[in-house]
Design a protein around this motif. Structure first.
Motif, PDB file in Angstrom:
ATOM      1  N   LEU A   1      -2.641   7.576   2.399  1.00  0.00           N
ATOM      2  CA  LEU A   1      -2.784   6.282   3.538  1.00  0.00           C
ATOM      3  C   LEU A   1      -4.192   6.501   3.909  1.00  0.00           C
ATOM      4  CD1 LEU A   1       0.742   6.270   4.856  1.00  0.00           C
ATOM      5  CD2 LEU A   1      -0.025   4.590   3.455  1.00  0.00           C
ATOM      6  N   TYR A   2      -4.292   7.442   5.385  1.00  0.00           N
ATOM      7  CA  TYR A   2      -5.422   7.949   5.942  1.00  0.00           C
ATOM      8  C   TYR A   2      -6.941   7.755   5.034  1.00  0.00           C
ATOM      9  CZ  TYR A   2      -8.865   9.416   9.584  1.00  0.00           C
ATOM     10  OH  TYR A   2      -9.526   9.599  10.443  1.00  0.00           O
TER      11      TYR A   2
ATOM     12  N   PHE B   1       3.760   3.588   9.530  1.00  0.00           N
ATOM     13  CA  PHE B   1       2.252   2.951   9.092  1.00  0.00           C
ATOM     14  C   PHE B   1       1.615   1.868   8.984  1.00  0.00           C
ATOM     15  CE2 PHE B   1       3.843   2.860   5.390  1.00  0.00           C
ATOM     16  CZ  PHE B   1       3.266   1.985   4.408  1.00  0.00           C
ATOM     17  N   ARG B   2       0.253   0.776   9.013  1.00  0.00           N
ATOM     18  CA  ARG B   2       0.260  -0.674   9.036  1.00  0.00           C
ATOM     19  C   ARG B   2      -0.779  -0.714   9.078  1.00  0.00           C
ATOM     20  NH1 ARG B   2       3.298  -5.157  10.619  1.00  0.00           N
ATOM     21  NH2 ARG B   2       1.854  -6.795  10.683  1.00  0.00           N
ATOM     22  N   LEU B   3      -0.989  -2.016   8.327  1.00  0.00           N
ATOM     23  CA  LEU B   3      -2.885  -2.225   8.627  1.00  0.00           C
ATOM     24  C   LEU B   3      -2.576  -3.731   9.088  1.00  0.00           C
ATOM     25  CD1 LEU B   3      -6.078  -2.535   7.667  1.00  0.00           C
ATOM     26  CD2 LEU B   3      -5.004  -3.085   5.194  1.00  0.00           C
ATOM     27  N   GLN B   4      -3.543  -3.896   9.863  1.00  0.00           N
ATOM     28  CA  GLN B   4      -3.544  -5.159  10.345  1.00  0.00           C
ATOM     29  C   GLN B   4      -4.807  -5.560  10.628  1.00  0.00           C
ATOM     30  OE1 GLN B   4      -0.622  -6.625  11.787  1.00  0.00           O
ATOM     31  NE2 GLN B   4      -1.854  -8.564  12.528  1.00  0.00           N
ATOM     32  N   SER B   5      -5.059  -6.820  10.692  1.00  0.00           N
ATOM     33  CA  SER B   5      -6.086  -7.792  11.246  1.00  0.00           C
ATOM     34  C   SER B   5      -6.437  -8.037  12.221  1.00  0.00           C
ATOM     35  CB  SER B   5      -6.636  -8.819  10.368  1.00  0.00           C
ATOM     36  OG  SER B   5      -7.647  -9.517  10.417  1.00  0.00           O
TER      37      SER B   5
ATOM     38  N   ILE C   1       0.679  -1.532   0.219  1.00  0.00           N
ATOM     39  CA  ILE C   1      -0.011  -0.022   0.025  1.00  0.00           C
ATOM     40  C   ILE C   1       0.795   1.155  -0.298  1.00  0.00           C
ATOM     41  CG2 ILE C   1      -1.916   1.215   1.238  1.00  0.00           C
ATOM     42  CD1 ILE C   1      -3.042  -1.577   2.612  1.00  0.00           C
ATOM     43  N   GLY C   2       2.109   1.140   0.863  1.00  0.00           N
ATOM     44  CA  GLY C   2       2.752   2.428   1.319  1.00  0.00           C
ATOM     45  C   GLY C   2       3.957   2.154  -0.603  1.00  0.00           C
TER      46      GLY C   2
END
Length: 494
Positions: free
Chosen positions: A463-464, A397-401, A309-310
Motif C-alpha cells: 500500500l505504501y 489505511f486511507r487515501l484522501q484529498s 485499492i485495498g
C-alpha cells in the motif's frame, strides 16, 4: 475476487550497446526461470523480440508486450542499460512500470562478464525524473535472478492496484449527509489519478429501485441471502426489499460503467433513505463488497476508493469502519492486559452499522440499526449485518484529498484481537502499536475523516508503494511511528 484486474507483467531486458548483449539475454532467461519456479507463470511474459539497445528496439518491445496483453512492465537491466531507450519504455507504456537490475554473478568473471547494472540503475532513475515518469523501484533494486523474481512478485499487487485505478469508475448517490462533511473532499484528484466519477441523485436511485419492484430475479437473490445468513436470518421480512435493492445497484453498474472495467459505489444510507426505501442498505453493501465491488457508507467517495485499492492489493475482501471508540478500561484490564503486548492506548474499536461481509465476521446476524432506531420506527431500520470482526492481522489505511486538493494517505499495521466486543454492529477490538500517538499526530493532525479502510492481513509494504507510485508525496503518507521516532508535530517536552 471479481471487479479487479488480472496483472500480466511484460519483462523487457535492456542492454547498453557497448556491453555484451548476451549478458542481458542470459540474465533475462535466468530471471524468468526463477520466477516460474516459485510463482504463478501466468503473472509474467518474457519479451523475446529483442534486447532493447535503441529507440527502435524500444518500439518493437512495446508492440510485442502490448500484443501479448501485458498491462504492467518490468524493465530489467541485465547490464548498464541505455538510459534514454529504457526510460522511454516506461514513458510510452500504458500501465505501471518497474525497474530492477541484475547483480554480478561471480568473482571468476569480472572482465567480460561484468554488467555494471548497479551503476546503470542510477542513470535510469535520473532519466525517469527528468521525464517526470513515475516508476516503481524496489527498496534495494539490484539482485540475483531469484532475488529479482521476489521483487517482481512484490510488484504484482502494486501493479494490480494501479491498473485498477486507471480503469475505475466511482458511482455515487446523493450528497454527504449533514454533519458528515468529513467524508467530503474535492474530486479533482480522482481525475488526476485516472478515476472517473458519476454523481447521481438519491431520487434517481429511488426511481430505479421502484422499477425493480416485482423483478423475477428477487426470489433467487433471497434464497442466496438465506443461505448466507443461516441461523442469523432474524429479519426475513426485509430480505425481498434488500434483494430488490441489490439488483438495482448491480443493474445500475452494468448500465453506467461505460468504457470502464471496474466500479466502486459511494452510497447514501441516511437520513431519508430508511423512511423512503423502508430499510437500511448495510447488508447489501456487505454482499457487494464481498464480491469485490466496494460500497462505502455516507457517500464517502475517497473511502470507497481506498477500499478498492485495498481489494486490489490484498486480492481479498475489505471493509470500511469508523475509527470509533476507545476500549473501556475494564475490558482492557480483564481481556487484554498481560495477554497481549499492547498498552491501553494502543487499542480502539473499529465499528460500522453492518457493512462488513459475513466472511469477515466470527458470526453474523441480520438485525436493525440501533442508532437510527432511537429516533425512527424499528421496522424501517432493518438490514444491518452484525457480529464481531474475525481476529487476525489487519492493515488500516486511507487515501484522501484535502480541502486544498492535496493527496494524503496513511497506513498502519496491527491486528484484531480475539476479544469479545460486548457491543453492536460490525465491530472489532483493534490493536495498533503506538496507536495513541498515531491517532493524534497523523489522523487528527492530518485532518483525516473518521472512516478508515481495513484490509485483512499485513499489506502495508504494498500500500505504501501504491500511494507513492500514484503520486502521493512521501511526506504526506502517515504511519504509526515507533516510540523512538517522534512525529513532526509531537511536543519533545511532553
Amino acid at each position: 475476487m471479481q471487479n479487479i484486474p488480472k496483472v500480466k507483467i511484460g519483462i523487457v531486458a535492456v542492454s547498453r550497446d557497448c556491453f555484451p548483449e548476451s549478458l542481458s539475454v542470459n540474465r533475462r532467461k535466468a530471471l524468468v526461470d526463477a520466477y516460474k519456479a516459485k510463482y504463478d507463470a501466468s503473472d509474467i511474459y518474457e519479451c523475446p523480440v529483442c534486447i532493447v539497445e535503441s529507440e527502435i528496439h524500444m518500439v518493437q518491445a512495446l508492440e510485442d508486450i502490448k500484443a501479448a496483453g501485458c498491462n504492467a512492465l518490468v524493465v530489467y537491466l541485465g547490464n548498464f542499460g541505455p538510459e534514454i531507450s529504457e526510460t522511454l519504455l516506461a514513458k510510452h507504456f500504458d500501465g505501471p512500470s518497474m525497474f530492477v537490475a541484475a547483480a554480478e554473478e561471480s568473482g571468476d568473471d569480472l572482465a567480460d562478464g561484468r554488467g555494471d547494472a548497479y551503476c546503470g540503475m542510477l542513470n535510469a532513475s535520473y532519466n525517469l525524473k527528468l521525464r517526470n515518469i513515475r516508476a516503481y523501484i524496489p527498496e534495494y533494486p539490484v539482485g540475483t535472478a531469484e532475488e529479482c523474481a521476489d521483487m517482481i512478485h512484490d510488484f504484482v499487487p502494486i501493479a494490480r492496484a494501479v491498473v485498477g485505478l486507471q480503469n475505475l469508475k466511482i458511482i455515487s448517490f446523493g450528497p454527504r449527509p449533514l454533519n458528515f462533511l468529513a467524508c467530503n473532499a474535492p474530486i479533482k484528484q480522482l481525475y488526476n489519478l485516472g478515476v472517473e466519477i458519476e454523481e447521481n441523485s438519491e431520487l434517481d436511485l429511488f426511481e430505479a429501485f421502484n422499477k425493480h419492484d416485482g423483478d423475477a430475479r428477487i426470489p433467487d437473490v433471497v434464497k442466496d441471502m438465506e443461505a448466507e445468513l443461516g441461523e442469523g436470518n432474524k429479519k426475513p421480512e426485509v430480505l425481498a426489499k434488500l434483494a430488490q435493492y441489490e439488483l438495482t445497484l448491480l443493474d445500475w453498474v452494468e448500465a453506467h460503467k461505460g468504457y470502464r472495467k471496474y466500479v466502486a459505489i459511494a452510497g447514501k444510507c441516511w437520513p431519508a433513505f430508511q423512511t423512503q426505501f423502508g430499510f437500511v442498505p448495510c447488508y447489501v453493501n456487505s454482499r457487494l463488497t464481498g464480491r469485490g465491488i466496494p460500497v462505502s457508507c455516507e457517500v464517502d467517495i475517497y473511502g470507497t476508493l481506498s477500499e478498492f485499492i485495498g481489494t486490489c492489493v490484498s486480492d481479498d475482501i475489505v471493509t470500511l469502519l469508523d475509527i470509533n471508540n476507545s476500549v473501556p478500561a475494564d475490558i482492557y484490564e480483564e481481556d487484554i492486559k498481560g495477554k497481549f503486548n499492547y498498552t491501553h492506548k494502543d487499542t480502539f474499536m473499529g465499528f460500522h452499522c453492518g457493512n462488513t461481509c459475513s466472511k469477515k465476521l466470527t458470526t453474523s446476524t441480520m438485525k436493525y440499526q440501533k442508532i437510527m432506531a432511537r429516533s425512527l420506527p424499528v421496522e424501517v431500520t432493518n438490514g444491518t449485518l452484525e457480529g464481531d470482526i474475525v481476529p487476525g492481522d489487519i492493515t488500516f489505511f486511507r487515501l484522501q484529498s484535502t480541502a486544498d486538493n492535496i493527496l494524503r494517505a496513511y497506513v498502519a499495521q496491527g491486528e484484531v484481537l480475539p476479544v469479545a466486543t460486548r457491543s453492536f454492529g460490525g465491530i472489532g477490538i483493534f490493536a495498533i502499536p503506538e496507536m495513541g500517538r498515531f491517532y493524534r499526530h497523523v489522523l487528527i493532525e492530518g485532518n483525516f475523516p473518521h472512516h478508515g479502510a481495513v484490509a485483512f492481513g499485513h499489506h502495508g509494504k504494498a500500500l505504501y508503494e501504491v500511494f507513492k507510485l500514484i503520486g502521493v508525496c512521501p511526506d504526506e503518507i502517515g504511519y504509526n511511528h515507533p516510540a523512538s521516532v517522534p512525529y513532526r508535530t509531537e511536543n519533545p517536552f511532553a
